[in-house]
Scaffold this motif. Structure first.
Motif, short mmCIF file in Angstrom:
data_model
loop_
_atom_site.label_atom_id
_atom_site.label_comp_id
_atom_site.label_asym_id
_atom_site.label_seq_id
_atom_site.Cartn_x
_atom_site.Cartn_y
_atom_site.Cartn_z
N ALA A 56 12.73 57.23 32.52
CA ALA A 56 12.33 56.86 31.10
C ALA A 56 10.82 56.57 31.04
N LEU A 57 10.34 56.78 29.74
CA LEU A 57 8.89 56.69 29.45
C LEU A 57 8.85 55.36 28.53
N PRO A 58 7.63 54.57 28.54
CA PRO A 58 6.44 55.09 29.66
C PRO A 58 6.98 54.82 31.26
N ALA A 59 6.20 55.74 31.98
CA ALA A 59 6.43 55.41 33.52
C ALA A 59 5.16 55.31 34.06
N LEU A 60 5.35 54.36 35.16
CA LEU A 60 4.01 53.77 35.96
C LEU A 60 4.44 54.24 37.44
N PHE A 61 3.20 54.59 38.16
CA PHE A 61 3.29 55.26 39.53
C PHE A 61 2.44 54.40 40.31
N ILE A 62 2.81 53.77 41.49
CA ILE A 62 2.12 53.19 42.57
C ILE A 62 2.66 53.45 43.85
N SER A 63 1.55 53.49 44.93
CA SER A 63 1.82 53.63 46.19
C SER A 63 0.85 53.07 47.15
N PHE A 97 1.53 42.20 38.76
CA PHE A 97 1.84 43.52 38.12
C PHE A 97 3.17 43.62 37.58
N LEU A 98 4.08 43.05 38.44
CA LEU A 98 5.66 43.16 38.29
C LEU A 98 5.96 42.34 36.83
N ASP A 99 5.08 41.15 36.93
CA ASP A 99 5.17 40.36 35.75
C ASP A 99 4.65 40.86 34.43
N GLY A 100 3.47 41.42 34.71
CA GLY A 100 2.93 42.05 33.44
C GLY A 100 2.94 43.41 33.04
N PRO A 101 2.07 44.40 33.63
CA PRO A 101 2.15 45.93 33.03
C PRO A 101 3.61 46.50 33.36
N ARG A 138 6.50 45.39 33.17
CA ARG A 138 7.51 44.78 32.31
C ARG A 138 7.43 45.72 30.88
N GLU A 139 6.26 46.10 30.73
CA GLU A 139 5.88 46.83 29.56
C GLU A 139 6.48 48.41 29.64
N ALA A 140 6.78 48.84 30.90
CA ALA A 140 7.17 50.15 31.11
C ALA A 140 8.53 50.20 31.30
N ALA A 141 8.94 51.48 30.88
CA ALA A 141 10.68 51.86 30.84
C ALA A 141 10.88 52.37 32.61
N SER A 142 9.90 52.61 33.29
CA SER A 142 10.15 53.22 34.71
C SER A 142 8.94 52.61 35.57
N LEU A 148 12.54 42.58 37.81
CA LEU A 148 11.85 43.49 37.02
C LEU A 148 12.99 44.45 36.56
N ALA A 149 13.80 44.70 37.51
CA ALA A 149 15.11 45.71 37.14
C ALA A 149 16.17 45.14 36.24
N GLY A 150 16.25 43.87 36.33
CA GLY A 150 16.98 43.05 35.54
C GLY A 150 16.47 42.81 34.20
N HIS A 151 15.08 42.90 34.21
CA HIS A 151 14.43 42.85 32.80
C HIS A 151 14.70 44.12 31.93
N GLY A 152 14.94 45.17 32.78
CA GLY A 152 15.33 46.52 31.85
C GLY A 152 14.26 47.72 32.51
#
Length: 254
Positions: free
Chosen positions: A8-15, A33-37, A39-43, A75-79
């Motif tokens: 789902a969107l918006p989506a963030l990519f990291i590696s 990052f997990l507690d901030g940006p 959490r504002e993303a869908a994926s 983070l997953a539990g947040h949605g």
């Protein structure tokens, strides 16, 4: 061609975070990052080398790895839907890791569709090491360690023995890098174009090379775009996709 995974969107990519206890600033950046940006993303899609190394799912019992898994599961539990593609440093992550972290495993490569329907935007995702075909020694090693029979035998060894073996490989790898030409450790253009051709030319996103950039490839008369993710050095860096545009964001964005 396998059916696309759905995100789902918006989506963030990291590696290429290479998280370990010896790099506390990067770990803090990841947790923030997990507690901030994130959490504002869908994926959130993690394209490999989240860990400096992972010796198997039983390696998750360390306090450090438990904390990382708990943060991802929160983070997953947040949605936010979390997806993970194995890299060369965490290729032994399995279903135990997926359950502990509350995420979905992706094969390498994968097509991911952002939404439902035939018109949903799609991206081609890879960790990226399979594209570094000029590094013949590395590709021989990669074939060995990705062989299911080799992995089964390796995972049958005690955890302490596996960790010691991986640590010795890391030291050998660092020594080998000092004598290799930098071009050999980058992706091969023909390999990139073959991957794009096989998947009918969607935009490709990958990591591994630690060379963040946007590239354009001409494949069978089509213009194809390739985005390379940044590795992390004490600061969070990610790629954001809103369904139309990819943009580099974060403290280390190019």
């Amino acid at each position: 061609m396998p059916e696309a995974a759905r995100a789902a969107l918006p989506a963030l990519f990291i590696s290429d975070l290479h998280l370990c206890e010896e790099r506390p600033a990067t770990t803090t950046a990841f947790l923030d990052f997990l507690d901030g940006p994130a959490r504002e993303a869908a994926s959130l899609l993690i394209l490999g080398d989240l860990f400096e190394y992972l010796a198997g799912d039983d390696d998750l019992e360390s306090p450090f790895n438990r904390e990382l898994c708990a943060a991802l599961k929160a983070l997953a539990g947040h949605g936010t839907r979390v997806f993970f593609m194995r890299g060369n440093r965490d290729l032994l992550a399995g279903e135990g890791f997926a359950e502990a972290a509350g995420l979905h495993l992706l094969p390498d490569p994968s097509i991911v569709a952002f939404g439902d329907g035939e018109d949903a935007p799609r991206l081609l995702l890879s960790h990226g090491d399979a594209l570094c075909t000029d590094d013949l020694a590395y590709q021989a090693y990669r074939r060995q360690v990705n062989d299911p029979t080799w992995q089964a035998g390796f995972l049958a060894q005690p955890l302490a023995a596996r960790k010691a073996f991986i640590e010795s490989l890391r030291q050998q790898s660092e020594s080998a890098k000092k004598t290799k030409a930098t071009e050999i450790m980058d992706v091969n253009a023909a390999a990139v174009e073959a991957l794009l051709r096989a998947h009918r030319g969607p935009t490709l996103v990958h990591g591994h090379t630690h060379r963040p950039a946007r590239h354009v490839h001409a494949v069978d008369g089509r213009e194809c775009v390739r985005w390379v993710l940044a590795d992390w050095h004490d600061t969070a860096t990610w790629l954001r996709f809103d369904g139309r545009t990819l943009s580099a964001e974060g403290g280390g964005a190019a």
